[in-house]
Design an enzyme around this catalytic site. Structure first.
Site, short mmCIF file in Angstrom:
data_model
loop_
_atom_site.label_atom_id
_atom_site.label_comp_id
_atom_site.label_asym_id
_atom_site.label_seq_id
_atom_site.Cartn_x
_atom_site.Cartn_y
_atom_site.Cartn_z
N GLU A 100 0.83 -1.20 0.00
CA GLU A 100 0.00 0.00 0.00
C GLU A 100 0.87 1.25 0.00
OE1 GLU A 100 -1.93 -1.45 3.44
OE2 GLU A 100 -0.87 -0.11 4.77
N CYS A 113 3.85 8.20 1.14
CA CYS A 113 4.45 7.14 1.94
C CYS A 113 4.44 5.87 1.10
CB CYS A 113 3.61 6.99 3.21
SG CYS A 113 4.15 5.68 4.29
N CYS A 120 6.99 -7.69 5.91
CA CYS A 120 8.23 -7.22 6.54
C CYS A 120 8.75 -8.34 7.44
CB CYS A 120 7.95 -5.98 7.38
SG CYS A 120 9.43 -5.23 8.12
N CYS A 124 8.19 -6.37 14.42
CA CYS A 124 7.89 -5.48 15.55
C CYS A 124 6.43 -5.72 15.97
CB CYS A 124 8.10 -4.02 15.14
SG CYS A 124 9.78 -3.70 14.52
N CYS A 354 0.24 1.65 8.04
CA CYS A 354 0.72 0.68 9.02
C CYS A 354 0.42 -0.74 8.60
CB CYS A 354 0.15 0.97 10.40
SG CYS A 354 0.80 2.50 11.08
N1 SAH Z 1 10.60 -0.52 8.67
C1 SAH Z 1 10.80 0.89 8.73
C2 SAH Z 1 9.77 1.72 8.00
C3 SAH Z 1 8.32 1.35 8.10
S1 SAH Z 1 7.28 1.89 9.39
C4 SAH Z 1 10.91 1.34 10.17
O1 SAH Z 1 10.58 0.57 11.04
O2 SAH Z 1 11.37 2.45 10.40
C5 SAH Z 1 7.38 3.62 9.59
C6 SAH Z 1 7.25 4.04 11.03
O3 SAH Z 1 5.94 3.72 11.56
C7 SAH Z 1 8.27 3.35 11.94
O4 SAH Z 1 8.82 4.28 12.83
C8 SAH Z 1 7.40 2.35 12.68
O5 SAH Z 1 7.98 1.95 13.89
C9 SAH Z 1 6.10 3.13 12.84
N2 SAH Z 1 4.94 2.31 13.18
C10 SAH Z 1 4.70 1.03 12.84
N3 SAH Z 1 3.54 0.60 13.36
C11 SAH Z 1 3.02 1.65 14.03
C12 SAH Z 1 1.83 1.83 14.79
N4 SAH Z 1 0.96 0.84 14.96
N5 SAH Z 1 1.63 3.05 15.34
C13 SAH Z 1 2.53 4.05 15.18
N6 SAH Z 1 3.65 3.92 14.49
C14 SAH Z 1 3.91 2.73 13.92
#
Ligand code: SAH
Length: 365
Positions: A100, A113, A120, A124, A354
């Site tokens: 997306e 974005c 991925c 996390c 997200c």
């Molecule tokens: N993999 C990369 C980029 C993708 S996510 C990274 O981790 O930086 C982009 C940002 O959104 C990252 O800082 C990630 O930690 C954050 N993110 C992911 N899930 C989220 C959520 N549920 N709420 C807020 N931020 C989130």
């Protein structure tokens, strides 16, 4: 469910360097200057449709376009918010992998974005994409096609507010960009290359966001294209960070911050620290103090912090911090002299950026 075909996406014009584009068109028996014409169509008129390439002879353009611009991404769902100025698109790729992108228009700028991987592998636990696992890396052209579509929609006046250009690009969609460094670096080159060989964007307006893959961060610093680097830290202490960002067991908080500082030293670009504020998890005052201490220990003026209110993912027990706790966290960082801005959560009502839309579709299958 039909078995998924695996393999590489077809080669596309946007995967090629300027020299390779010339080689490809001459191999097809065309004059070298056709490569420049195709590049202008793609990068300055945002089209790969032969019907729009009226400066090329009819027979030639059909043949060239079919060979050079195989369809790579197909929009299967669009969701809008903020009166149509936030648009999220779900794309199906050639092998039915899904990604997306989210386009956000503000009064004085536009931001896209993009996704760099389908799924991925970083796992996390608070991130929707992290729950999907990795399907595969995207190719350069699969990323650039997301960008071209955004340029096209803005240029054609499809986003309320009149025709506009895309100013900012963030690698904050699905995937870990530095786990797909080759395609991401080639994408960055095409984003900053002047027209007609690229989109002519400014490097400083491109943000590569990473969980902290230290060797790749160092390589990115040496690339000589001063994009903005964002480090997704989310905790200043290894115990908690290893839970929130599992790759922390490989590269620790201190190693990741050192690599961020190195990036600043090499490029002169101020680094962003991303910090999703999760209620009662990582939002304690002492953690703000510890974060500031670790950043200030490496110098002043090289970094700023972006706390992000957690966007809760389906099924997660975690939620965003209370407003007063968020305010206190920000105040403490600022009190230590760290520039801090809460990140805009535009599109959270359409699960912006997200991985939640793609995750939902997977549940439906
Ligand atoms: N993999 C990369 C980029 C993708 S996510 C990274 O981790 O930086 C982009 C940002 O959104 C990252 O800082 C990630 O930690 C954050 N993110 C992911 N899930 C989220 C959520 N549920 N709420 C807020 N931020 C989130």
């Amino acid at each position: 469910m039909a078995p998924r075909r695996r393999g590489k996406p077809p080669k596309h014009f946007a995967d090629l360097t300027a020299d390779e584009r010339v080689a490809s068109v001459t191999e097809m028996g065309e004059k070298a200057f056709r490569a420049k014409q195709l590049a202008a169509h793609y990068f300055t008129h945002y089209t790969s449709d032969p019907a729009e390439m009226t400066d090329l002879p009819k027979a030639t353009r059909d043949q060239l376009a079919t060979t050079m611009f195989p369809p790579l991404i197909r929009p299967t769902r669009r969701m809008e918010a903020d009166g149509g100025t936030t648009v999220k698109t779900l794309w199906h790729l050639f092998d039915d992998a899904k990604v997306e992108s989210v386009l956000m228009r503000y009064p004085h700028r536009t931001t896209l974005c993009v996704s760099s991987q389908a799924g991925c592998g970083m796992a996390c636990p608070f991130c929707a994409t992290g729950q999907l696992g990795l399907t595969r890396n995207l190719s350069t052209a699969e990323i650039l096609e997301q960008v071209r579509d955004a340029f096209r929609a803005l240029d054609r006046g499809e986003i309320p507010g009149g025709p506009a250009r895309l100013n900012n690009l963030v690698f904050m969609g699905m995937g870990e960009p530095l786990a797909n460094p080759r395609a991401v670096i080639e994408t960055v080159k095409a984003l900053v290359a002047p027209a007609p060989e690229g989109f002519g964007m400014s490097a400083r307006n491109i943000t590569v966001s990473t969980v902290g893959l230290v060797p790749a961060m160092r390589k990115l610093a040496d690339l000589g294209i001063p994009v903005t680097l964002a480090l997704s830290l989310h905790a200043p202490d290894d115990d908690l960070r290893s839970e929130l960002v599992p790759i922390n067991t490989r590269w620790s908080v201190d190693e990741a911050i050192d690599a961020a500082r190195h990036y600043y030293e090499v490029t002169g670009r101020r680094v962003s620290i991303e910090y999703a504020l999760i209620k009662d998890m990582n939002d304690h005052g002492w953690r703000a103090d510890l974060l500031a201490e670790k950043l200030n220990a490496r110098g002043r003026g090289w970094v700023h912090v972006n706390p992000i209110p957690l966007n809760p993912t389906p099924g997660s027990i975690w939620t965003a911090s209370d407003r007063s706790v968020e305010d206190e966290f920000v105040a403490r960082l600022r009190g230590h002299g760290i520039p801090t801005t809460i990140r805009d959560t535009r599109g959270s009502d359409i699960d912006g950026a997200c991985g939640q839309l793609a995750a939902e579709e997977d549940d439906d299958e």
